[in-house]
Design an enzyme around this catalytic site. Structure first.
Site, PDB file in Angstrom:
ATOM      1  N   HIS A 235      14.819  11.804  68.245  1.00 55.17           N
ATOM      2  CA  HIS A 235      13.505  11.405  67.724  1.00 55.17           C
ATOM      3  C   HIS A 235      13.602  10.622  66.423  1.00 55.17           C
ATOM      4  CE1 HIS A 235      11.986  14.033  70.779  1.00 55.17           C
ATOM      5  NE2 HIS A 235      12.444  15.108  70.190  1.00 55.17           N
ATOM      6  N   ARG A 292       3.070   5.978  53.474  1.00 56.23           N
ATOM      7  CA  ARG A 292       4.085   5.535  52.484  1.00 56.23           C
ATOM      8  C   ARG A 292       4.778   4.299  53.045  1.00 56.23           C
ATOM      9  NH1 ARG A 292       8.258   6.758  55.767  1.00 56.23           N
ATOM     10  NH2 ARG A 292       7.984   8.571  57.105  1.00 56.23           N
TER      11      ARG A 292
HETATM   12  P1  ADP Z   1       8.223  12.523  62.957  1.00 57.74           P
HETATM   13  O1  ADP Z   1       7.091  12.577  61.993  1.00 57.74           O
HETATM   14  O2  ADP Z   1       9.109  13.711  62.865  1.00 57.74           O
HETATM   15  O3  ADP Z   1       8.959  11.222  62.934  1.00 57.74           O
HETATM   16  P2  ADP Z   1       6.638  11.661  65.264  1.00 57.74           P
HETATM   17  O4  ADP Z   1       5.396  12.347  65.656  1.00 57.74           O
HETATM   18  O5  ADP Z   1       6.492  10.347  64.554  1.00 57.74           O
HETATM   19  O6  ADP Z   1       7.551  12.659  64.404  1.00 57.74           O
HETATM   20  O7  ADP Z   1       7.532  11.427  66.540  1.00 57.74           O
HETATM   21  C1  ADP Z   1       8.822  10.873  66.463  1.00 57.74           C
HETATM   22  C2  ADP Z   1       9.316  10.513  67.846  1.00 57.74           C
HETATM   23  O8  ADP Z   1       9.310  11.685  68.696  1.00 57.74           O
HETATM   24  C3  ADP Z   1       8.465   9.507  68.594  1.00 57.74           C
HETATM   25  O9  ADP Z   1       8.771   8.171  68.268  1.00 57.74           O
HETATM   26  C4  ADP Z   1       8.828   9.829  70.031  1.00 57.74           C
HETATM   27  O10 ADP Z   1      10.055   9.296  70.406  1.00 57.74           O
HETATM   28  C5  ADP Z   1       8.959  11.337  70.024  1.00 57.74           C
HETATM   29  N1  ADP Z   1       7.642  11.951  70.384  1.00 57.74           N
HETATM   30  C6  ADP Z   1       6.728  12.462  69.554  1.00 57.74           C
HETATM   31  N2  ADP Z   1       5.633  12.912  70.236  1.00 57.74           N
HETATM   32  C7  ADP Z   1       5.862  12.671  71.535  1.00 57.74           C
HETATM   33  C8  ADP Z   1       5.125  12.880  72.756  1.00 57.74           C
HETATM   34  N3  ADP Z   1       3.925  13.461  72.763  1.00 57.74           N
HETATM   35  N4  ADP Z   1       5.706  12.485  73.919  1.00 57.74           N
HETATM   36  C9  ADP Z   1       6.930  11.910  73.938  1.00 57.74           C
HETATM   37  N5  ADP Z   1       7.677  11.696  72.840  1.00 57.74           N
HETATM   38  C10 ADP Z   1       7.170  12.046  71.648  1.00 57.74           C
END
Ligand code: ADP
Length: 450
Positions: A235, A292
């Site tokens: 992720h 940010r």
């Molecule tokens: P963080 O704040 O930890 O970076 P995010 O919510 O931005 O978390 O998610 C990071 C990554 O995790 C996304 O780009 C995606 O690859 C994966 N991800 C998050 N939510 C989902 C979801 N509902 N379904 C599939 N992948 C997800």
């Protein structure tokens, strides 16, 4: 404009902010932990102040020590960079209480957009699509099970205050959901100081597309178009590019407009990124808003010509955004490779230590954002990213060729880095075709393990 700014961060982003300040004629004060005491970028600051031992909670995460340093140095403003205290409403509030300008949003706007549960509510109110899932933090296990069976498995458990790809758990059935819920809350509390978790539908095939936003204190907001950050591991983003390849511009415009609506509704001032997942059917869902500057902001700078870090400072100082949406356009294509001190041949194990060989790429369209110099010792205490290689060219194909050329020039040793992984990715035919999904890299790495 501010006379003096304190930079509450380290490494490449501290240097990036320092460069922006210097071009604006602002004096810089850099804080550092003892693990960074010999870091070469500190010599470029007008003043450097030690704020404590290596452990981040006693230095870069210690609000009292940073505020004390700001008062000693008599600064007008604090730039938090990314990570560390950048998304903590209590830090933004502490700055306000001490009459120091926080270069970023107010604590209220940060809470409304930065907290994942609150952000989904803000998105819904603005008519922006979000993933089906829990409306607020999960209070009990039965409720989670009920919601999951309604939206269907797989589901993902996330920490409301989460970040950096940490604290997420994918559950394919009820038994795992029950088990992981208990663990997730405790882990979130330990990692983020907030145990709230929620669940949402997990998308198996999607692309990560995010919109760079700027809002000012006069109610103006513009979007600087999108970045595609689908190449991820655990992720976490590995490669980012702008514009997003093989997506209809009309579809992207809708995503940009959604992001603009959210920023306007929150009366947001500063730089922000609205993240979305796009599925194969043409639908998109808001993931979260990062309140940010982001690691990958340079790809947007390269294609729009806007200095996002300078803009964040000018906005905090009360300036109006000096251009209109119609003045902005995308020129060419930019790609960023995150270079980390990790060994891709051994499951990305950390490879901290002294860097003796540091031969960096250059030439037309090549930008390297890094705080490293020959002899630099990579500390074990912090994030492993040591450089960001950004290339810009007229077309995506030319940018890929330029990235390949620059990576060949980049020679680092004896520590191991992720340069070989990037070389492999740039040559990869699926990636070159454009449009790989968020799980592509993990599948590729698993296949080559076998
Ligand atoms: P963080 O704040 O930890 O970076 P995010 O919510 O931005 O978390 O998610 C990071 C990554 O995790 C996304 O780009 C995606 O690859 C994966 N991800 C998050 N939510 C989902 C979801 N509902 N379904 C599939 N992948 C997800």
């Amino acid at each position: 404009m501010f006379k003096r700014v304190l930079i509450a961060n380290r490494g490449e982003i501290a240097l990036r902010i320092m460069r922006a300040c210097q071009e604006l004629g602002i004096e810089t004060v850099c804080v550092y932990s003892t693990a960074d005491k010999d870091a070469p970028y500190l010599k470029l600051a007008d003043r450097a102040i030690c704020i404590g031992p290596p452990a981040a909670r006693e230095s870069y995460l210690n609000i009292a020590r940073i505020i004390a340093a700001a008062e000693v140095a008599d600064v007008d403003a604090i730039h938090p960079g990314y990570g560390f205290l950048s998304e903590r409403p209590d830090f933004s509030a502490a700055c306000r209480d001490c009459k120091i300008e926080f270069i970023g949003p107010s604590p209220e706007a940060m809470q409304m957009l930065g907290d994942k549960v609150d952000c989904k509510k803000t998105a819904k109110a603005a008519g922006v699509p979000v993933f089906p899932g829990s409306e607020s933090a999960i209070e009990d296990e039965e409720e989670a099970v009920r919601i999951a069976s309604k939206i269907g498995y797989p589901v993902i458990i996330k920490a409301s205050a989460g970040g950096g790809g940490r604290g997420m758990k994918v559950c394919h059935n009820e038994a795992t959901l029950r088990m992981q819920l208990r663990v997730a809350g405790q882990e979130a509390l330990a990692a983020f100081g907030n145990g709230a978790v929620f669940i949402e539908k997990f998308l198996e095939h999607a692309r990560h597309v995010e919109i760079q936003m700027l809002g000012d204190k006069h109610g103006n907001a513009v979007y600087l178009f999108e970045r595609d950050c689908s190449l991820q591991r655990r992720h976490q983003k590995v490669v980012e590019e702008a514009p997003a390849p093989n997506i209809d511009r009309k579809r992207l415009e809708k995503v940009c407009e959604s992001a603009a609506k959210m920023i306007r509704n929150a009366r947001y001032a500063g730089a922000a990124t609205c993240e979305f997942l796009l599925d194969g059917r043409g639908d998109f869902y808001m993931l979260e808003v990062n309140t940010r500057v982001q690691v990958e902001h340079p790809v947007t700078e390269m294609v729009t010509g806007v200095d996002i870090v300078q803009m964040s400072i000018r906005i905090a100082a009360g300036e109006k955004i000096p251009f209109k949406q119609n003045d902005l356009q995308v020129r060419g294509h930019a790609i960023e490779c995150r270079i980390c001190a990790e060994d891709p041949a051994h499951n990305f194990r950390p490879s901290a230590g002294r860097i003796d060989t540091w031969q960096v790429p250059g030439g037309l369209g090549v930008r390297l954002d890094s705080h490293v110099v020959p002899g630099y010792v990579v500390p074990t205490n912090y994030d492993s990213m040591i450089a960001k290689l950004i290339v810009h060219a007229d077309s995506r194909e030319q940018a890929l060729d330029r990235a390949a050329r620059a990576l060949r020039e980049f020679n680092v040793g004896p520590i191991k880095t992720t340069i070989p992984l990037h070389q492999r990715l740039i040559e990869n035919t699926d990636f070159r075709r454009g449009g790989v999904d968020i799980h592509y890299l993990e599948r590729l790495l698993k296949a080559s393990d076998r």
